[in-house]
Motif scaffolding. Structure first.
Motif, PDB file in Angstrom:
ATOM      1  N   ILE A 267      -8.239  18.567   7.592  1.00  0.00           N
ATOM      2  CA  ILE A 267      -8.589  19.928   7.164  1.00  0.00           C
ATOM      3  C   ILE A 267      -7.372  20.840   7.264  1.00  0.00           C
ATOM      4  CG2 ILE A 267      -9.993  21.947   7.764  1.00  0.00           C
ATOM      5  CD1 ILE A 267     -12.105  19.699   8.651  1.00  0.00           C
ATOM      6  N   THR A 268      -6.624  20.712   8.355  1.00  0.00           N
ATOM      7  CA  THR A 268      -5.395  21.502   8.495  1.00  0.00           C
ATOM      8  C   THR A 268      -4.420  21.171   7.368  1.00  0.00           C
ATOM      9  OG1 THR A 268      -5.704  21.374  10.887  1.00  0.00           O
ATOM     10  CG2 THR A 268      -3.566  22.137  10.121  1.00  0.00           C
ATOM     11  N   ALA A 269      -4.275  19.865   7.085  1.00  0.00           N
ATOM     12  CA  ALA A 269      -3.344  19.440   6.033  1.00  0.00           C
ATOM     13  C   ALA A 269      -3.721  20.067   4.707  1.00  0.00           C
ATOM     14  CB  ALA A 269      -3.347  17.919   5.921  1.00  0.00           C
ATOM     15  N   MET A 270      -5.041  20.149   4.442  1.00  0.00           N
ATOM     16  CA  MET A 270      -5.503  20.728   3.187  1.00  0.00           C
ATOM     17  C   MET A 270      -5.251  22.242   3.171  1.00  0.00           C
ATOM     18  SD  MET A 270      -9.357  21.014   1.770  1.00  0.00           S
ATOM     19  CE  MET A 270      -9.591  22.206   3.074  1.00  0.00           C
ATOM     20  N   ALA A 271      -5.560  22.907   4.281  1.00  0.00           N
ATOM     21  CA  ALA A 271      -5.447  24.358   4.341  1.00  0.00           C
ATOM     22  C   ALA A 271      -3.987  24.799   4.304  1.00  0.00           C
ATOM     23  CB  ALA A 271      -6.121  24.872   5.609  1.00  0.00           C
ATOM     24  N   ARG A 272      -3.121  24.039   5.012  1.00  0.00           N
ATOM     25  CA  ARG A 272      -1.718  24.470   5.096  1.00  0.00           C
ATOM     26  C   ARG A 272      -0.830  23.743   4.102  1.00  0.00           C
ATOM     27  NH1 ARG A 272      -0.915  23.935  11.321  1.00  0.00           N
ATOM     28  NH2 ARG A 272      -2.510  25.381  12.087  1.00  0.00           N
TER      29      ARG A 272
ATOM     30  N   ILE B 161     -10.307  13.057   2.496  1.00  0.00           N
ATOM     31  CA  ILE B 161      -9.963  14.483   2.442  1.00  0.00           C
ATOM     32  C   ILE B 161      -8.441  14.645   2.460  1.00  0.00           C
ATOM     33  CG2 ILE B 161     -10.079  16.686   3.708  1.00  0.00           C
ATOM     34  CD1 ILE B 161     -12.909  15.848   4.630  1.00  0.00           C
ATOM     35  N   ALA B 162      -7.779  13.847   3.304  1.00  0.00           N
ATOM     36  CA  ALA B 162      -6.312  13.918   3.397  1.00  0.00           C
ATOM     37  C   ALA B 162      -5.671  13.547   2.053  1.00  0.00           C
ATOM     38  CB  ALA B 162      -5.819  12.996   4.504  1.00  0.00           C
ATOM     39  N   LYS B 163      -6.210  12.513   1.395  1.00  0.00           N
ATOM     40  CA  LYS B 163      -5.681  12.113   0.082  1.00  0.00           C
ATOM     41  C   LYS B 163      -5.808  13.255  -0.919  1.00  0.00           C
ATOM     42  CE  LYS B 163      -6.326   7.097  -0.016  1.00  0.00           C
ATOM     43  NZ  LYS B 163      -7.277   6.049  -0.449  1.00  0.00           N
ATOM     44  N   ARG B 164      -6.970  13.919  -0.900  1.00  0.00           N
ATOM     45  CA  ARG B 164      -7.173  15.032  -1.832  1.00  0.00           C
ATOM     46  C   ARG B 164      -6.283  16.206  -1.471  1.00  0.00           C
ATOM     47  NH1 ARG B 164     -11.309  13.557  -5.083  1.00  0.00           N
ATOM     48  NH2 ARG B 164     -12.596  11.897  -4.209  1.00  0.00           N
TER      49      ARG B 164
ATOM     50  N   THR C 282      -3.170  15.763  -3.296  1.00  0.00           N
ATOM     51  CA  THR C 282      -3.306  16.053  -4.719  1.00  0.00           C
ATOM     52  C   THR C 282      -3.348  17.555  -4.977  1.00  0.00           C
ATOM     53  OG1 THR C 282      -4.731  14.144  -4.696  1.00  0.00           O
ATOM     54  CG2 THR C 282      -4.542  15.301  -6.788  1.00  0.00           C
ATOM     55  N   ILE C 283      -4.118  18.259  -4.140  1.00  0.00           N
ATOM     56  CA  ILE C 283      -4.300  19.698  -4.375  1.00  0.00           C
ATOM     57  C   ILE C 283      -2.981  20.453  -4.242  1.00  0.00           C
ATOM     58  CG2 ILE C 283      -5.555  21.781  -3.631  1.00  0.00           C
ATOM     59  CD1 ILE C 283      -7.729  19.992  -2.567  1.00  0.00           C
ATOM     60  N   GLN C 284      -2.048  19.897  -3.474  1.00  0.00           N
ATOM     61  CA  GLN C 284      -0.739  20.529  -3.273  1.00  0.00           C
ATOM     62  C   GLN C 284      -0.081  20.995  -4.557  1.00  0.00           C
ATOM     63  OE1 GLN C 284       1.974  19.409   0.130  1.00  0.00           O
ATOM     64  NE2 GLN C 284       1.706  17.591  -1.141  1.00  0.00           N
TER      65      GLN C 284
ATOM     66  N   GLY D  84     -10.650  22.382  -8.423  1.00  0.00           N
ATOM     67  CA  GLY D  84     -12.068  22.660  -8.090  1.00  0.00           C
ATOM     68  C   GLY D  84     -12.832  21.374  -7.832  1.00  0.00           C
ATOM     69  N   ALA D  85     -12.589  20.380  -8.711  1.00  0.00           N
ATOM     70  CA  ALA D  85     -13.301  19.110  -8.555  1.00  0.00           C
ATOM     71  C   ALA D  85     -12.914  18.433  -7.238  1.00  0.00           C
ATOM     72  CB  ALA D  85     -13.006  18.185  -9.734  1.00  0.00           C
ATOM     73  N   HIS D  86     -11.611  18.491  -6.921  1.00  0.00           N
ATOM     74  CA  HIS D  86     -11.172  17.889  -5.656  1.00  0.00           C
ATOM     75  C   HIS D  86     -11.814  18.588  -4.461  1.00  0.00           C
ATOM     76  CE1 HIS D  86      -8.470  14.829  -6.979  1.00  0.00           C
ATOM     77  NE2 HIS D  86      -7.828  15.676  -7.799  1.00  0.00           N
ATOM     78  N   LEU D  87     -11.831  19.923  -4.509  1.00  0.00           N
ATOM     79  CA  LEU D  87     -12.425  20.675  -3.410  1.00  0.00           C
ATOM     80  C   LEU D  87     -13.919  20.363  -3.277  1.00  0.00           C
ATOM     81  CD1 LEU D  87     -10.609  24.118  -3.642  1.00  0.00           C
ATOM     82  CD2 LEU D  87     -10.422  22.405  -1.822  1.00  0.00           C
ATOM     83  N   LEU D  88     -14.535  20.149  -4.456  1.00  0.00           N
ATOM     84  CA  LEU D  88     -15.959  19.812  -4.449  1.00  0.00           C
ATOM     85  C   LEU D  88     -16.193  18.484  -3.698  1.00  0.00           C
ATOM     86  CD1 LEU D  88     -18.406  21.187  -5.596  1.00  0.00           C
ATOM     87  CD2 LEU D  88     -18.161  19.837  -7.687  1.00  0.00           C
ATOM     88  N   PHE D  89     -15.283  17.541  -3.963  1.00  0.00           N
ATOM     89  CA  PHE D  89     -15.401  16.254  -3.257  1.00  0.00           C
ATOM     90  C   PHE D  89     -15.144  16.417  -1.756  1.00  0.00           C
ATOM     91  CE2 PHE D  89     -15.013  13.993  -7.381  1.00  0.00           C
ATOM     92  CZ  PHE D  89     -16.101  13.153  -7.208  1.00  0.00           C
TER      93      PHE D  89
END
Lengths: 241, 282
Positions: free
Chosen positions: A35-40, A104-107, A110-112, A184-189
């Motif tokens: 979650i931290t990795a995604m947020a930061r 989640i970490a993989k996504r 991607t979101i980066q 959006g799709a990634h966040l949805l997952f």
């Protein structure tokens, strides 16, 4: 509790509990880091989570080996039996939580590539709730306090509701701006993964409740309606007339 | 109602029957028990061996008595067919009924009682006679069969029910003591069955047998339970779990807990039961 006459039996059960606590610690760390990795937008941290999943999987196999051995050699009964079967189920739930954290970490990686969007913060908030639930259920397992299991079991609705409102929000964003469809799709997952982690925590709460009390926790749990799912037809809608 | 126990099955509602089946004390309300005991106290001289044991044992099922050595389970078993009468210093107090009849009634002949409440012991104890005579002895002295054909039929039927017929049919007139331990134990069971018992008491029937002979006895117990009320005392928790529908746990002369076997071994109510079945004392 008093010790077994055969001390090795007590030691083996304790070792099993210690392994589970360790596995729980790894899963919690993986989820929190993902979650931290995604947020930061921390790619390094995301890769650590992805690589770390192997450790969780190995631990699960080790726990399963120990349980097979225990069942074959000690024939546990009573609380010992409940503890052994519970360990098998809990290890399964924790392994799945590890997988979902890895996803989640993989996504997060991607979101980066996309510009930051405000919605990430909503997902992050949802993630924090999931971490809290996981932490609480792991504490319950370690402390044998049944109240904690009941509390987590009742809380799952909160995560479900969060998911439902995120789902609507994300749809709105994606409809307004097609460039948002990718992230959006990634966040949805990610949100869906968090919701599933909540389900695994609920499972664990049920298992721990049975382990501690020998009773089923019950069936009357509050449930939120999933907007992505079509409503079920009412039961016996024809024959009830 | 003065006595809930005297209710018959048909009087009891489904809920009552379910709650009776889940009962974790020795008393089964709403179901007519085959053996009904209330407030049993047993003394060997000045030493008290059993304290206030009240237990119902249902028919057509296997009930296992478990507990550490000296807990009173065998003493209690021996009350049911008055085997304790044979010990001079032993005094039994309380009510023991089989099919509603008090076994300690003066009018009851213990020899007749022991025909309807058969017993199998730890060590197989065939008579030093032929296999045929071992089984035929009981029916003959109880006058169940007088002519040769009748007797032969009972011997064959009993040996078949005990799962021994095929192994011994060609050597019926050889000594019973020449059989293997497991075969001897099944011969003793055939001998008990031959006099048409209603209840079979087994006091550690497999403790002198190897695993295969044990499995055969357990299979036999499982078949016999269709027609008999079986009570088995065992030191093997696994055996109690395998063969019985209900289990009663004794400790220091008291009945601690009784209930469906599955419950006792997965979720015992009493901490002493928990400690015993999980190997924490004994």
């Amino acid at each position: 509790m008093t010790e077994h006459t055969v001390r090795a039996f007590t030691e083996e059960l304790e070792a099993l509990g210690a392994d589970l606590n360790r596995m729980g610690g790894y899963s919690e760390q993986a989820l929190s880091d993902a979650i931290t990795a995604m947020a930061r937008r921390d790619a390094g941290l995301a890769r650590t989570v992805i690589d770390g999943d192997k450790k969780i999987d190995e631990l699960q196999r080790e726990i399963e080996r120990k349980i097979m051995r225990l069942l074959a050699l000690r024939q546990p009964l009573g609380r010992d039996l409940r503890q052994t079967v519970a360990a098998l189920k809990l290890a399964g739930d924790l392994e799945r939580i590890g997988d979902l954290a890895k996803n989640i970490a993989k996504r997060a990686l991607t979101i980066q590539e996309f510009d930051p969007i405000a919605l990430t913060r909503s997902v992050e908030r949802m993630g924090k709730i999931a971490v809290t639930q996981l932490k609480q259920i792991l504490d319950t397992f370690a402390s044998h306090e049944v109240a904690g299991a009941v509390s987590v079991w009742m809380q799952d609705e909160e995560l479900d509701e969060h998911y439902n409102s995120l789902f609507r929000e994300l749809l709105t964003y994606m409809m307004e701006d097609p460039r948002m469809i990718g992230p959006g799709a990634h966040l949805l997952f990610v949100a869906k993964n968090l919701e599933r982690i909540g389900d695994h925590c609920t499972n664990m709460a049920e298992v721990i409740y049975y382990l501690e009390t020998g009773e089923d926790i019950g069936t009357d749990r509050p449930k939120a309606v999933d907007p992505a799912m079509p409503p079920l037809p009412p039961p016996n809608s024809e024959s009830s007339k | 109602m003065m006595n809930t126990f005297s209710q018959t099955v048909s009087d009891a509602s489904p809920d009552e029957l379910i709650s009776a089946a889940q009962q974790t004390t020795g008393i089964l309300p709403g179901i007519s028990a085959k053996v009904r005991t209330r407030d049993i106290n047993v003394f060997y001289g000045a030493k008290q061996a059993l304290f206030d044991v009240s237990l119902d044992v249902p028919d057509a099922s296997v009930t296992a008595f478990i507990g550490p050595s000296g807990c009173g389970k065998s003493t209690f078993l021996r009350c049911i067919n008055r085997m304790n009468d044979t010990i001079d210093t032993c005094k039994v107090m309380g009510s023991i009924q089989v099919d509603g009849r008090d076994v300690n009634d003066k009018a009851i002949d213990p020899v007749v009682l022991r025909a309807s409440v058969g017993m199998v012991f730890q060590k197989p104890n065939p008579f030093p006679k032929t296999i045929f005579e071992n089984v035929a002895y009981g029916p003959r002295i109880h006058g169940i069969a007088n002519d040769k054909q009748g007797l032969e039929r009972i011997v064959e039927q009993s040996l078949r029910k005990a799962g021994l017929w095929d192994e011994v049919k060609d050597r019926l007139h050889q000594p019973g003591t020449g059989l293997s331990g497991g075969q001897q134990q099944r011969l003793v069971i055939a001998r008990a069955i031959a006099v048409n018992p209603e209840i079979i008491l087994m006091d550690e029937p497999c403790s002198a047998l190897d695993p295969i002979a044990t499995a055969k006895i357990e299979e036999l117990i499982d078949e016999l339970r269709q027609n008999y009320c079986i009570i088995i005392v065992t030191h093997s928790m696994a055996q109690a779990a395998r063969v019985s529908q209900r289990t009663a746990f004794f400790h220091m002369g008291r009945l601690v807990e009784a209930g469906p076997t599955e419950e006792i071994f997965t979720n015992p109510r009493d901490s002493r039961t928990q400690d015993y079945i999980t190997g924490r004392f004994g």
